[in-house]
Every structure is written in structure tokens, then in C-alpha cells.
Enzyme design. Structure first.
Site, PDB file in Angstrom:
ATOM      1  N   GLU A 161     -15.582  32.778 -14.693  1.00 31.81           N
ATOM      2  CA  GLU A 161     -15.256  31.353 -14.828  1.00 31.81           C
ATOM      3  C   GLU A 161     -16.515  30.524 -15.104  1.00 31.81           C
ATOM      4  O   GLU A 161     -16.739  29.470 -14.500  1.00 31.81           O
ATOM      5  CB  GLU A 161     -14.527  30.848 -13.577  1.00 31.81           C
ATOM      6  N   GLU A 185      -6.344  35.338 -13.572  1.00 29.39           N
ATOM      7  CA  GLU A 185      -6.042  34.978 -12.192  1.00 29.39           C
ATOM      8  C   GLU A 185      -4.835  34.052 -12.201  1.00 29.39           C
ATOM      9  O   GLU A 185      -4.900  32.950 -12.761  1.00 29.39           O
ATOM     10  CB  GLU A 185      -7.208  34.245 -11.512  1.00 29.39           C
TER      11      GLU A 185
END
Length: 607
Positions: free
Chosen positions: A175, A251
Site C-alpha cells: 500500500e 485485501e
């Protein structure tokens, strides 16, 4: 001429080649056969290794074909002067092999930064103590990561599907678009993986916004998404930017984590299953985060930063996952299993065996400071208080001692910057608790010197955002009114490193005379089974079970019980040690159900 998108980024290739996974025309293929990744996140470092096999089988019974795990660098190498460990609980290769033996593919997310609500986002405290630019192409940072990757990545490469193992994909960083925009660093990260033998699918993972994708994606590499809701909007965004790539959610947050002092987060079954259904529609791939959350054993729980204060994460990482912290198959498990189309019989029991409820008296056997000081540690004398980092201390506590003169009358002890919580004593008498909201404590002086002792506790290193790597301790001067106190002795209290002998030293200094300190309970067990420990009447501290540091408790909630898995117990007598910083209660309770606190429904959304 190279065609560019409206964002100025060249479009990605329509296909990619790796030995196992590839794509074209928005579809993912596994060795040429249309495929969907149906994965669940489970972290080996949050599950007792004796339970890895059981939990992996529960993932299979959920209907998954893949498991993914982060690799926490600081878990393997908490000290710079010691080589990384890959044995026992640290044996990530054994975990991967177990998953493969159960027929699962494996996705590995080696970071080096992982977030994961894990202390320091997985970065070692000895690394973030240095004056370097984290998660960047700063040579000082990259050089350390290279040495870590030299140890880790060949182990992962040897378990790739192309070599007969189960690893089919490896994530580049984590991320990154939520953090920075150093594309040279991301490209270096990819090259570092390739140079150390990774040949399977590489991908990035970022939140579903233009800002995050601009910074976190790189050419020629699959761009995956992280989200908790609105999968259709995320799919549309990716199709505009990467028109030929498959929709992969790296995710899917079907639950959420908790902070001390806040409510317990849950997500409704229908909401969680409905969003999952929308993700896997039309060939979408997903990793359920978390499928099984496990526990932040020891002091590995991370923290967030908000409104000028630390928000420490609780010991449980249950995360309202379909497979609960203790392995229980929840209503969410069965709803998601239906969405995933699983039809094979469930092989595992709905719940693991548990001990019957019991109440065991706590024997208060040592005062707090006496017990802590009974464990040998190297002290440092300095004009000003030192930080955890200056003591080489990752987690636990530090005791700072000075002898200022306090004039007669009413005065204030001021801790200008305390991270994160401190108990302050004058001549052995507690003055109170200092933290970000309360940095001043009253003291009455007589004109004499006092023994000023400040016990500072690290409540969890920040794991997300620009404050990752923030230091711990007393980071500014201590004052009497406006006068700075000089001449400090600092003692590290490395609780995660305490041995059984250290616990004996700490608990053997009695008799206890204060409300805070060390206590012991003896728990007799015929046959080990799971249990849930509660400490009614106690306020704040940590618990060891047979010498294993189980985790932190705190009466501000929401978590009430600490999960104690069966492998930590033995038939016969078991010793539970409690370190209480405030006020010790009378008993230890063994409960047959978890109590994670009053719930609040939660869904993370992006605009």
C-alpha cells in the site's frame, strides 16, 4: 508513439508471463486455465505454530484455494546485532509448506513494510531509530532492506510453484500509494525480488483512489486493490486505468481491528457476504482480510496516531473474521462459504475444546518498582532522559530516576513529551499517570530532594502513516514547574526478553505493600485446552503464561479476556504471572468464551 492515459501514465501490457499465474483480456489464468484467487489472510506470527495446521484446514473448509501472509521483519530480527531467526515460530518456510500440503496456493507479502496493525509496521525499531528516510530510495534504508532480503527472499523463491512449492505470487512493498511517491524505490523493490529468484507473479496493492494508485503502482506489474466496500466503483476505476488487467482485491476488509479505549468493531454477516459476492462476480479475485486474524501475542500490537495521541491496538486480532481468534467457525464463515460455492464437508470442529470456567486467587507477591528493579539491566546516566531507541529497547518499559530538589509548597512535575504512558513516583509514592492528555502532576515539596522515578511504557509502535518509526520514551525535558530536571539514570525493562529466571526474580522480592506490582496464580489443568483469561478488578498490565508473554490487558476495554491457546498450557500446574502498573485485583478468571467488548458496526469506505 506511446499511448498515455488521462493521468499521464502509460497503459500496462495486455498480458503478463509468469510460470503459474498470468492474465489477458481481464481474466486471470493458472497455467493456462481460467482461475480466480480465493484467498484468506492468516499470519503465521499471530498463530501458535502448533495450531498452524488446524487453522489452515479451516481456511480450506471456508472454500479458499489460497492463503496469504505478510512477513514481519521485526519478528524475525528484533535486534540488529543478531541474525534473523527462521526456526520454530519464525519458520515461515514450514508454514508455507503446511499450506501447500493442504492443497493451498500461497501469496507472500514480504514488505519490508507491512502495516498489519503490527508494531512499527513490521520495520525493526533498531532500523527506524536511525536518521534515514523510511520506505524510500535512501541508500541507508535500501542497504538494510537488501541484507534482510538476502536472508528472506531466497527462502521464498525456493518454495515457488515453479520449483514444486505452493508460492504463486509475491507482493511488492505494501500500500505504498498511501505513504509516498518514490517510484524509484518501488522499482528497486521489484528488482530486488527478481534478483533474488522470484519468478512468479508480482503485484502491488493500494487503496481504490486515483491518489493512491498514482503513487503505488508501477509499469508492467499487476495493480491490485484494497477495500472494505464499493467494489463496483473500484472495479470501474481499475478498468479505466488498467483496461486489460483482472480485478484482484488483495485485501477485502470484512471486519476491522480495535483500539484500547474504543468500541469493538464488527461487521454484519449480510454486509460482509454481500460485498464478497460483488467482488468475486465476473471472475474477480479476492483475499479476505482477515480470514483468521489470530492474536497480537507479547507486545507486538501496533498503534495508530490521531488527534495528537497514540491509539494503541488491543491484544486480540480477532478482527471479526469468519474464523475467530480461537478458531471458532462463525456465522460469517458459513455465509462466506456459501458465496464461495464450497460444497465439500467441513472437516474441522466448529470450536476447539475449552477449559471449564474457574476462579483462581492472585497472590500479590512483589511491589512494582521492586520487582522491576530485581531483573538485571544495564543503566545509562545522562543529563536528560533518553529514549527507548537510545537504550536499544523495542518494546516494554523504561525506568528513569532523578533527584531534584522540590521547594516547599505546591508544585508541578511536567513531562513535556511522554510516549506513551508513565507512572510517576516521588520517594516511592505514586503521584499519578501521565500521558498525552495529562502531562502535569501535582507534587508538594518540603525543600528537600526527592527520588523522582518515572516508569514509561511503550503502548505500541505506530504502524500506519507518516509517523511510522516515531520514537518512544520521554522525548522532551521533565520539569519542576518551569525548571528542567537534569541528571537521570535510565534502566531498560525489556519485558519481551524476560526469561523464566527473570520472572522468578521479579516475583520474589515481596512482601507486597502497594496496590501495583507482581502477582502469581497457579492454574491446575487435567488436559490442556483453550481458555480465556480475565482479571476483574485489575487495571492495566501484562500477563505471562508458563513464561510466555501472552499480552496486554486494560480495563478501559473494549477487550476483556485474553485468548490463551491450549499449546501454552500443560497437564498439571501452570503458572500465570501478572504485572500490574496501577491496582491489582483479587483473582484470575478462566472463562469459556471470549469477551471482546461492546460492539459497533463498522465498514471502511473510500469516497
Amino acid at each position: 508513439m506511446i499511448e498515455t492515459t488521462t493521468s499521464g501514465v502509460a497503459p500496462e501490457p495486455a498480458t503478463t508471463v509468469s510460470p503459474t499465474l498470468g492474465w489477458h483480456d481481464r481474466r486471470l489464468y493458472r497455467r493456462g486455465i481460467p482461475h480466480r484467487i480465493l484467498s484468506g489472510a492468516m499470519h503465521y506470527f499471530r498463530v501458535h505454530p502448533d495450531l498452524w495446521h488446524d487453522r489452515i484446514r479451516r481456511l480450506v473448509d471456508l472454500g479458499l484455494n489460497t492463503v496469504d501472509t505478510y512477513v514481519a521483519w521485526n519478528f524475525h530480527q528484533p535486534r540488529a546485532d543478531r541474525a534473523p531467526r527462521f526456526d520454530g515460530w519464525h519458520d515461515v518456510e514450514a508454514f508455507i509448506a503446511l499450506a501447500g500440503a493442504e492443497g493451498l496456493d500461497v501469496i507472500v507479502r514480504p514488505g519490508p513494510y507491512i502495516c498489519a496493525e503490527w508494531s512499527n509496521g513490521g520495520l525493526p525499531a533498531w532500523l527506524t531509530a536511525r536518521d534515514i528516510a523510511l520506505r524510500s530510495s535512501d541508500p541507508a534504508f535500501i542497504g538494510s532492506v537488501e541484507r534482510w532480503f538476502d536472508e528472506l527472499i531466497p527462502r521464498i523463491a525456493g518454495l515457488q510453484a515453479s520449483a514444486g512449492g505452493p508460492v504463486v505470487a509475491v507482493q511488492i512493498e505494501n500500500e505504498y500509494g498511501s505513504y509516498g511517491d518514490d517510484h524509484a524505490y518501488l522499482l528497486w523493490n521489484r528488482s530486488a525480488l527478481l534478483a533474488r529468484g522470484i519468478t512468479e507473479l508480482l503485484f502491488t496493492a493500494d487503496g481504490p483512489t486515483e491518489l493512491m494508485l498514482d503513487a503505488g503502482t508501477i509499469p508492467g506489474t499487476l495493480a491490485a486493490i484494497t477495500l472494505g466496500s464499493k467494489p463496483t466503483a473500484a472495479r470501474d476505476l481499475l478498468r479505466r486505468r488498467r483496461p486489460d488487467e483482472p480485478f484482484v482485491v488483495a485485501e477485502y476488509w470484512n471486519g476491522w481491528f480495535d483500539h484500547w479505549g474504543e468500541r469493538h468493531h464488527v461487521r454484519g454477516v449480510d454486509s460482509a457476504a454481500g460485498t464478497l459476492d460483488a467482488i468475486v462476480a465476473d471472475g474477480g479475485s479476492v483475499s479476505i482480510y482477515m480470514a483468521h486474524g489470530g492474536t497480537n501475542f507479547g507486545l507486538w500490537a501496533g498503534a495508530n496516531a490521531g488527534q495528537g495521541r497514540v491509539q494503541p491496538t488491543v491484544t486480540s486480532y480477532d478482527s471479526d473474521a469468519p474464523i475467530a481468534e480461537d478458531g471458532t467457525l462463525t456465522a460469517k464463515f458459513h455465509a462466506m462459504r456459501a458465496v464461495l460455492g464450497a460444497t465439500a464437508p467441513v472437516r474441522v470442529p466448529e470450536r476447539m475444546p475449552v477449559l471449564p470456567p474457574a476462579r483462581v486467587p492472585l497472590t500479590h507477591c512483589a511491589d512494582l518498582l521492586a520487582g522491576l528493579c530485581a531483573v538485571p539491566a544495564l543503566t545509562v546516566d545522562t543529563p536528560q532522559p533518553v529514549s527507548f531507541e537510545q537504550l536499544g529497547l523495542d518494546a516494554g518499559m523504561m525506568l528513569l530516576t532523578a533527584r531534584p530538589r522540590i521547594p516547599a509548597g505546591e508544585h508541578r512535575i511536567v513531562l513535556s513529551d511522554v510516549r506513551d504512558r508513565a507512572v510517576v513516583f516521588a520517594d516511592g509514592v505514586p503521584l499519578g499517570i501521565a500521558d498525552a492528555d495529562n502531562r502535569e502532576l501535582p507534587i508538594r515539596g518540603t525543600g528537600a530532594t526527592v527520588r523522582l522515578e518515572i516508569l514509561v511504557e511503550n503502548l505500541g509502535r505506530i504502524n500506519y502513516g507518516p509517523l511510522v518509526g516515531q520514537h518512544k520514551g520521554l522525548l522532551g525535558p521533565v520539569l519542576v514547574d518551569r525548571r528542567i530536571v537534569h541528571g537521570w539514570t535510565s534502566t531498560p525493562i525489556a519485558l519481551p526478553e524476560w526469561t523464566a529466571d527473570d520472572l522468578l526474580r521479579a516475583t520474589g522480592t515481596g512482601p507486597a505493600r502497594t496496590e501495583a506490582g507482581f502477582a502469581v496464580a497457579t492454574v491446575r489443568v487435567d488436559e490442556p485446552a483453550d481458555t480465556f483469561l480475565a482479571l476483574p478488578g485489575s487495571v492495566h498490565g501484562v500477563v505471562w503464561v508458563n513464561g510466555f508473554l501472552l499480552g496486554r490487558y486494560w480495563d478501559i476495554g473494549p477487550q476483556v479476556t485474553l485468548y490463551c491457546p491450549a499449546p501454552l498450557l500443560r497437564a498439571g500446574e501452570n503458572t500465570v504471572v501478572v504485572l500490574e502498573t496501577d491496582r491489582l485485583g483479587p483473582v484470575l478468571e478462566l472463562r469459556d468464551r471470549p469477551e471482546l467488548g461492546p460492539a459497533e458496526e463498522y465498514v471502511e469506505e473510500f469516497d
